[in-house]
Design an enzyme around this catalytic site. Structure first.
Site, short mmCIF file in Angstrom:
data_model
loop_
_atom_site.label_atom_id
_atom_site.label_comp_id
_atom_site.label_asym_id
_atom_site.label_seq_id
_atom_site.Cartn_x
_atom_site.Cartn_y
_atom_site.Cartn_z
N ARG A 1 -5.03 28.58 -8.56
CA ARG A 1 -3.60 28.93 -8.48
C ARG A 1 -2.81 27.73 -7.95
O ARG A 1 -1.76 27.37 -8.48
CB ARG A 1 -3.42 30.14 -7.56
CG ARG A 1 -2.01 30.68 -7.54
CD ARG A 1 -1.91 32.00 -6.77
NE ARG A 1 -2.75 33.01 -7.35
CZ ARG A 1 -3.94 33.40 -6.85
NH1 ARG A 1 -4.38 32.88 -5.72
NH2 ARG A 1 -4.66 34.31 -7.44
N GLU B 1 -2.29 1.16 11.78
CA GLU B 1 -1.93 1.12 10.36
C GLU B 1 -0.51 0.61 10.17
O GLU B 1 0.43 1.09 10.83
CB GLU B 1 -2.03 2.55 9.80
CG GLU B 1 -1.93 2.63 8.29
CD GLU B 1 -3.13 2.01 7.59
OE1 GLU B 1 -4.28 2.31 7.97
OE2 GLU B 1 -2.91 1.19 6.66
N ASP B 2 -0.36 -0.30 9.27
CA ASP B 2 0.95 -0.75 8.80
C ASP B 2 1.90 -1.17 9.93
O ASP B 2 3.09 -0.81 9.94
CB ASP B 2 1.59 0.31 7.89
CG ASP B 2 0.88 0.37 6.54
OD1 ASP B 2 -0.18 -0.27 6.40
OD2 ASP B 2 1.37 1.05 5.62
N ASN C 1 -8.79 -0.60 -2.74
CA ASN C 1 -7.92 -0.08 -1.68
C ASN C 1 -8.78 0.30 -0.49
O ASN C 1 -9.88 0.86 -0.67
CB ASN C 1 -7.16 1.14 -2.20
CG ASN C 1 -6.07 1.56 -1.25
OD1 ASN C 1 -6.34 1.97 -0.12
ND2 ASN C 1 -4.83 1.47 -1.68
N ASP D 1 -6.78 -1.12 10.15
CA ASP D 1 -7.15 -0.84 8.77
C ASP D 1 -6.70 -1.95 7.82
O ASP D 1 -7.44 -2.34 6.91
CB ASP D 1 -6.52 0.50 8.37
CG ASP D 1 -6.86 0.90 6.96
OD1 ASP D 1 -8.02 0.70 6.55
OD2 ASP D 1 -5.98 1.42 6.26
N ALA E 1 -2.96 -8.41 5.78
CA ALA E 1 -3.97 -8.09 4.79
C ALA E 1 -4.58 -9.37 4.21
O ALA E 1 -5.81 -9.51 4.13
CB ALA E 1 -3.37 -7.21 3.70
N ASN F 1 0.79 -2.84 -2.61
CA ASN F 1 1.16 -1.44 -2.85
C ASN F 1 2.64 -1.25 -2.54
O ASN F 1 3.19 -1.99 -1.73
CB ASN F 1 0.35 -0.53 -1.92
CG ASN F 1 -1.13 -0.58 -2.23
OD1 ASN F 1 -1.52 -0.52 -3.38
ND2 ASN F 1 -1.94 -0.70 -1.19
N TYR G 1 -1.33 9.85 -1.55
CA TYR G 1 -1.56 8.48 -1.07
C TYR G 1 -0.75 7.55 -1.96
O TYR G 1 0.21 7.98 -2.62
CB TYR G 1 -3.08 8.24 -1.12
CG TYR G 1 -3.56 7.01 -0.42
CD1 TYR G 1 -3.28 6.77 0.92
CD2 TYR G 1 -4.31 6.06 -1.10
CE1 TYR G 1 -3.72 5.62 1.56
CE2 TYR G 1 -4.77 4.91 -0.48
CZ TYR G 1 -4.46 4.70 0.85
OH TYR G 1 -4.90 3.55 1.47
N1 LIG Z 1 -5.08 -2.81 -1.40
C1 LIG Z 1 -5.17 -2.54 -0.13
O1 LIG Z 1 -6.09 -1.86 0.35
C2 LIG Z 1 -4.12 -3.05 0.80
C3 LIG Z 1 -2.95 -3.56 0.33
N2 LIG Z 1 -2.02 -4.02 1.21
C4 LIG Z 1 -0.78 -4.49 0.64
O2 LIG Z 1 -0.66 -5.87 0.86
C5 LIG Z 1 0.70 -6.22 0.94
C6 LIG Z 1 0.88 -7.16 2.11
O3 LIG Z 1 0.57 -6.53 3.31
P1 LIG Z 1 0.64 -7.37 4.69
O4 LIG Z 1 -0.26 -8.53 4.61
O5 LIG Z 1 0.39 -6.48 5.82
O6 LIG Z 1 2.16 -7.78 4.65
P2 LIG Z 1 2.89 -8.99 5.31
O7 LIG Z 1 4.32 -8.76 5.17
O8 LIG Z 1 2.30 -9.25 6.64
O9 LIG Z 1 2.45 -10.23 4.39
C7 LIG Z 1 3.02 -10.56 3.19
C8 LIG Z 1 2.69 -12.01 2.90
O10 LIG Z 1 3.19 -12.32 1.61
C9 LIG Z 1 3.92 -13.52 1.70
N3 LIG Z 1 4.99 -13.54 0.68
C10 LIG Z 1 6.11 -12.81 0.66
N4 LIG Z 1 6.88 -13.18 -0.39
C11 LIG Z 1 6.22 -14.18 -1.01
C12 LIG Z 1 6.48 -14.99 -2.13
N5 LIG Z 1 7.61 -14.85 -2.83
N6 LIG Z 1 5.57 -15.92 -2.49
C13 LIG Z 1 4.43 -16.07 -1.79
N7 LIG Z 1 4.11 -15.33 -0.73
C14 LIG Z 1 5.00 -14.40 -0.33
C15 LIG Z 1 4.52 -13.55 3.09
O11 LIG Z 1 4.86 -14.87 3.47
C16 LIG Z 1 3.34 -12.99 3.88
O12 LIG Z 1 2.42 -14.02 4.17
C17 LIG Z 1 1.48 -4.91 1.03
O13 LIG Z 1 2.05 -4.64 -0.23
C18 LIG Z 1 0.43 -3.88 1.32
O14 LIG Z 1 0.73 -2.64 0.73
C19 LIG Z 1 -2.21 -4.03 2.56
C20 LIG Z 1 -3.36 -3.51 3.07
C21 LIG Z 1 -4.39 -2.94 2.23
C1 LIG Z 2 -3.50 0.45 1.54
C2 LIG Z 2 -2.81 0.03 2.73
O1 LIG Z 2 -3.30 0.20 3.84
C3 LIG Z 2 -1.56 -0.65 2.61
O2 LIG Z 2 -1.10 -0.91 1.50
O3 LIG Z 2 -0.98 -0.98 3.66
MG LIG Z 3 -1.94 -0.11 5.39
#
Ligand SMILES: NC(=O)C1=CN([C@@H]2O[C@H](COP(=O)(O)OP(=O)(O)OC[C@H]3O[C@@H](n4cnc5c(N)ncnc54)[C@H](O)[C@@H]3O)[C@@H](O)[C@H]2O)C=CC1
Ligand SMILES: CC(=O)C(=O)O
Ligand SMILES: [Mg+2]
Length: 537
Positions: free
Chosen positions: A26, A210-211, A437, A246, A287, A393, A71
């Site tokens: 359901r 997280e985040d 992920n 994470d 990340a 993401n 998610y």
């Molecule tokens: N697939 C997964 O499991 C995960 C994915 N992510 C994704 O990774 C992304 C980044 O997360 P964080 O590292 O925490 O963010 P953050 O904001 O700390 O890092 C982003 C990085 O990208 C760089 N950046 C931004 N604009 C840019 C450009 N035009 N050219 C080159 N570099 C550029 C920044 O200088 C910085 O070093 C997010 O979209 C997040 O959702 C994060 C964690 C896990």
């Molecule tokens: C997947 C995850 O933790 C993030 O995009 O921040």
């Molecule tokens: Mg995250």
């Protein structure tokens, strides 16, 4: 009077007599009747709070289809729209204005035996920036996957949002915004109070950060992760350990697992080995650097010196290639993998790919579409099987789509993305995508920590979780995929948890005495016996 008589009048007879099939089917039909992803999200949130067993049965049995609605990508929109779609509280809200009283407030929470808390300050939600207290839906989403993907009991989970203000002007000007209408504060004392209060009120609780924006993410992981670095609470008790980040460690583990399998596939086609790898990280935040450091550890555990390993990495941020002599002051987390002075100062991704000729290109940049046609075609020109992981993401921020990557590389790409992409048929061949992920790693890491009663989450535990994930593919998966298919996540999480628990025991941080005399099979069986298995009605 029989139970059935007592219950009469409370529900239609067919529900009182009905079984699992009824309520889950359901719910599924109601879900399918919703038109948009956000409506599905709202429906599922309400189902979780009103009929938890039905919700979790539905999720577990349909995890591939439902995951995108609880998610990424939908949770991103839910965080953005939080104050508009809000119905009732589903996370513990701790406000900066309540500092000094956090432990007292936490003790009001109805569930007492909390085993895992996911906490965010909302400052960097996916790639969507500062979403203030809307970030609470990330904590909720992660814990939903802890329950569905690892089998942690829902009553033992606690989503937390810290309201320290927001720098998001749109939210500050939105009359419906539910959080504090003040600029974000960065206050270590508040974080210490939060950390010690959690340790005091919920003694067995593992904390997942997280985040948080990058600087906070690295700072607080470093500050709280080890028992030896313990924070001293007001009553003089040291509280350290029992936490992990994470985005840094969970992502590091999941991408290391995918990288190991990607190198195997690439080597089978080209004969190249680990030795030939050159990896460009587009994005050098929590990340990007977290994953890069995890890969460095893999190289150093496989015969490379630290310096040799570092040579293989090219970090790129918004200013271009990260180098020691670029002329700006690098934050601490970028320094370890910054390239030495005297080398080239590339600015654009095209320039970097053209000159470095990487074997792997990893996107954690938040820049949707950054892996454009020129970049991807160059990767395919230089390598027999280029490894391309657009991991940002939610979906619209992915550095490229699966379809484009397949098309532009003529099907040669070894691909993983952060958000899900459907299979693609190209030149009459169907290609299945991989979702790289951290939801493939954190449920198993958390489960292993909880059941081993680990007082720390150390590097060996994270590293073992990555190896366990990389080795968990069955014969139908290993020839083409990098990760196990999602419908097996509960078993895979139990396997990861076993390795994490063993690493905890080996490094002496497991306080569950039972583990020490058990074989691998016995630990796995023990872990599986503890998994929550919902059976509604
Ligand atoms: N697939 C997964 O499991 C995960 C994915 N992510 C994704 O990774 C992304 C980044 O997360 P964080 O590292 O925490 O963010 P953050 O904001 O700390 O890092 C982003 C990085 O990208 C760089 N950046 C931004 N604009 C840019 C450009 N035009 N050219 C080159 N570099 C550029 C920044 O200088 C910085 O070093 C997010 O979209 C997040 O959702 C994060 C964690 C896990
Ligand atoms: C997947 C995850 O933790 C993030 O995009 O921040
Ligand atoms: Mg995250």
């Amino acid at each position: 009077m029989s139970t059935a008589t007592v219950q009469r009048g409370l529900a239609p007879a067919s529900i009182l007599q009905g079984g699992v099939v009824d309520s889950v089917q359901r719910a599924l039909s109601q879900l399918n009747a919703k038109d948009t992803p956000i409506e599905k999200y709202i429906f599922l949130s309400q189902l979780r709070s009103t009929a938890k067993d039905t919700f979790y049965r539905l999720l577990i049995d349909n995890i591939i289809d439902i995951c995108p609605y609880v998610y990424t990508p939908t949770v991103g929109a839910a965080c953005q729209l939080y104050s508009n779609i809000y119905r009732k509280p589903d996370a513990l809200y701790l406000s900066y204005q309540d500092r000094g009283h956090l432990a007292e407030i936490m003790s009001n929470w109805p569930q007492k035996d909390i085993r895992i808390a996911v906490v965010s300050d909302g400052s960097r939600i996916l790639g969507l920036g500062d979403l203030g207290i809307g970030g609470c839906q990330i904590s909720v989403g992660k814990l939903t996957l802890y329950v569905g993907g690892a089998g942690i009991k829902p009553e033992g989970t606690l989503p937390i949002i810290l309201d320290m203000g927001t720098n998001n002007e749109a939210l500050l000007n939105d009359p419906l915004y539910l959080g504090l209408k003040m600029k974000r504060v960065y206050d270590d004392e508040f974080m210490d109070e939060f950390y010690t209060a959690t340790r005091t009120v919920f003694k067995d609780c593992l904390i997942q950060f997280e985040d948080f924006s990058s600087e906070s993410a690295f700072k607080y992981l470093d500050r709280y992760r080890y028992k030896k670095n313990a924070v001293i609470s007001n009553d003089g008790t040291p509280y350290g350990g029992k936490c992990f980040n994470d985005d840094i460690q969970g992502t590091g583990a999941v991408i290391l697992a995918g990288f190991i399998n990607a190198v195997k596939l690439a080597s089978a086609a080209s004969g190249r080995s680990l030795f030939d790898q050159r990896i460009v990280f587009f994005g050098a935040g929590s990340a990007g650097v977290g994953v890069a450091m995890q890969l460095v550890e893999f190289f150093t555990r496989n015969g490379f010196t630290l310096e040799e390993a570092k040579q293989k990495f090219y970090l790129v941020d918004s200013k271009g290639l990260v180098t020691d002599d670029r002329g700006d002051k690098l934050p601490e987390h970028k320094k370890a993998l910054s390239r030495k002075a005297g080398g080239p100062q590339y600015r654009t991704l095209e320039e970097i790919v053209e000159n470095v000729r990487p074997t792997a290109l990893i996107g954690l940049s938040t820049v949707g579409g950054a892996f454009n046609e020129k970049v991807v075609r160059m990767m395919a020109e230089f390598k027999t099987r280029p490894i391309i992981f657009p991991l940002s993401n939610p979906s619209h921020l992915s550095e490229c789509t699966f379809e484009d990557a397949i098309k532009w590389t003529n099907g040669k790409v070894i691909f993983a993305s952060g958000s899900p992409f459907k299979a693609v048929t190209y030149n009459s061949k169907t290609y299945e995508s991989n979702q790289g992920n951290n939801f493939l790693s954190f449920p198993g890491i958390g489960l292993g920590c909880i059941l081993s009663k680990a007082n720390e989450v150390n590097d060996d535990m994270i590293y073992e979780s990555a190896l366990a994930l990389s080795e968990s593919l069955d014969e139908t998966e290993s020839a083409t995929l990098l990760y196990p298919r999602l419908h097996r996540i509960r078993d895979v999480s139990a396997t990861i948890a076993t390795r994490v628990a063993q690493a905890a025991a080996k490094t002496g941080v497991a306080e569950n005495e039972k583990l020490y005399g058990m074989s691998t099979e016995q630990i796995l069986e023990y872990i599986k016996s503890k998994q929550y298995n919902p059976s509604p009605f």
